[in-house]
Write a protein that holds these residues in place. Structure first.
Motif, short mmCIF file in Angstrom:
data_model
loop_
_atom_site.label_atom_id
_atom_site.label_comp_id
_atom_site.label_asym_id
_atom_site.label_seq_id
_atom_site.Cartn_x
_atom_site.Cartn_y
_atom_site.Cartn_z
N GLY A 1 -9.04 7.34 9.84
CA GLY A 1 -9.79 7.88 8.72
C GLY A 1 -9.47 7.23 7.39
N THR A 2 -8.19 7.11 7.07
CA THR A 2 -7.74 6.47 5.83
C THR A 2 -6.47 5.69 6.11
OG1 THR A 2 -6.31 8.29 5.14
CG2 THR A 2 -8.64 8.41 4.46
N MET A 3 -6.13 4.77 5.20
CA MET A 3 -4.87 4.05 5.34
C MET A 3 -3.68 4.99 5.13
SD MET A 3 -5.28 1.03 6.42
CE MET A 3 -3.58 0.51 6.20
N ALA B 1 -10.11 -2.16 8.68
CA ALA B 1 -11.27 -1.46 9.25
C ALA B 1 -10.88 -0.69 10.51
CB ALA B 1 -12.39 -2.45 9.54
N LEU B 2 -10.07 -1.31 11.37
CA LEU B 2 -9.67 -0.63 12.60
C LEU B 2 -8.76 0.56 12.28
CD1 LEU B 2 -9.61 -0.37 15.65
CD2 LEU B 2 -7.72 -2.02 15.69
N LEU C 1 0.83 -1.21 0.00
CA LEU C 1 0.00 0.00 0.00
C LEU C 1 0.86 1.26 0.00
CD1 LEU C 1 -2.86 -0.95 2.48
CD2 LEU C 1 -3.04 -0.72 0.00
N ALA C 2 1.94 1.24 0.77
CA ALA C 2 2.82 2.40 0.82
C ALA C 2 3.48 2.67 -0.53
CB ALA C 2 3.90 2.20 1.89
N ALA D 1 0.68 6.65 12.35
CA ALA D 1 1.00 5.53 13.23
C ALA D 1 2.36 4.92 12.93
CB ALA D 1 -0.08 4.44 13.12
N LEU D 2 2.76 4.96 11.64
CA LEU D 2 3.99 4.27 11.24
C LEU D 2 5.09 5.22 10.78
CD1 LEU D 2 2.47 1.25 9.27
CD2 LEU D 2 2.87 1.48 11.73
#
Length: 265
Positions: A238-240, A231-232, A176-177, A247-248
């Motif tokens: 809000g979004t990935m 989902a969490l 995804l990144a 977070a990362l």
């Protein structure tokens, strides 16, 4: 809840310069993340990012193959007891332990041994708890993985025991990144069900006390597992994209750097 175990990848196969699955005698789920279409239509570089089950059983032929692939770094997400039981120390491979204990799966086995009757649906719920734990409780481990990727593009393999859950979430985040679509991320995740073969002695021992229908959930992957983590993350951030950034520590600048390092062109 959909309990189907054999959902097939939805993306049609395309010709690739390398096989995605790397045939090794000591693993069954060692594979390359290269070739997927990422940001700006550029593809993920082959032979730089690998995911796998554990590496303790590699043969001398396997070790030579890894050296020929220039794999010099291994990120091990296994828990302490897992590493003690199946440790490895290959001279050319620098190990980095990012410990994530398999607490929910351990709880499932403990409940069965104590006489509780688990259903497949119960077990899916436990696995979803595992994945939700990756998102918040273990975010720093995955952040560390990204810091390693940003430090050097030296070929790297990341793994846990079966290469399916902790490894599956890590692979999803990396792809995804790099701008790979969610659909393709799903496809890569589900490849584990085609590739991973549990060791016969482990399967035989577990089958003595654990119903096969429960083992089929624990030892395979299902989209409800991965989707519970998405989902969490999206509920909290809000979004990935925001999850990756906040977070990362993988914001726009870091993703641009990852693209320069791991995408072709």
């Amino acid at each position: 809840m959909d309990l189907a175990l054999d959902a097939a990848p939805t993306t049609a196969p395309v010709a690739t310069p390398f096989p995605r699955s790397v045939a090794l005698q000591g693993t069954t789920n060692f594979r390359d993340l290269g070739g997927y279409t990422g940001a700006d239509g550029r593809t993920v570089r082959w032979r730089h990012l690998f995911r796998s089950d554990h590496l303790a059983g590699l043969s001398q032929t396997d070790l030579q193959a890894l050296q020929e692939l220039n794999v010099g770094r291994a990120v091990d997400f296994r828990g302490v007891e897992e590493r003690v039981a199946q440790g490895y120390d290959w001279p050319f491979l620098t190990q980095h332990a990012l410990t994530i204990e398999p607490t929910v799966v351990q709880r499932a086995f403990a409940m069965i041994h104590q006489g509780h009757r688990l259903t497949p649906a119960d077990t899916v719920g436990l696995m979803q708890d595992t994945y939700r734990g990756f998102v918040i409780d273990n975010a720093e481990r995955f952040a560390t993985l990204f810091r390693m990727l940003l430090e050097s593009d030296r070929p790297l393999v990341f793994h846990c025991t079966a290469g399916k859950d902790r490894t599956g979430w890590a692979a999803a985040l990396i792809l995804l990144a790099l701008g790979v679509s969610r659909e393709v991320v799903h496809d890569d995740y589900l490849l584990t069900n085609q590739l991973y073969r549990r060791p016969p002695e482990l399967a035989a021992r577990a089958a003595q006390t654990v119903p096969q229908e429960i083992l089929d959930v624990l030892w395979r992957v299902q989209m409800p597992f991965l989707d519970s983590a998405f989902a969490l993350a999206e509920e909290r951030y809000g979004t990935m994209d925001r999850y990756l950034a906040e977070a990362l520590g993988v914001g726009a600048a870091e993703r641009a750097q990852l693209a320069r390092m791991y995408l072709e062109g």
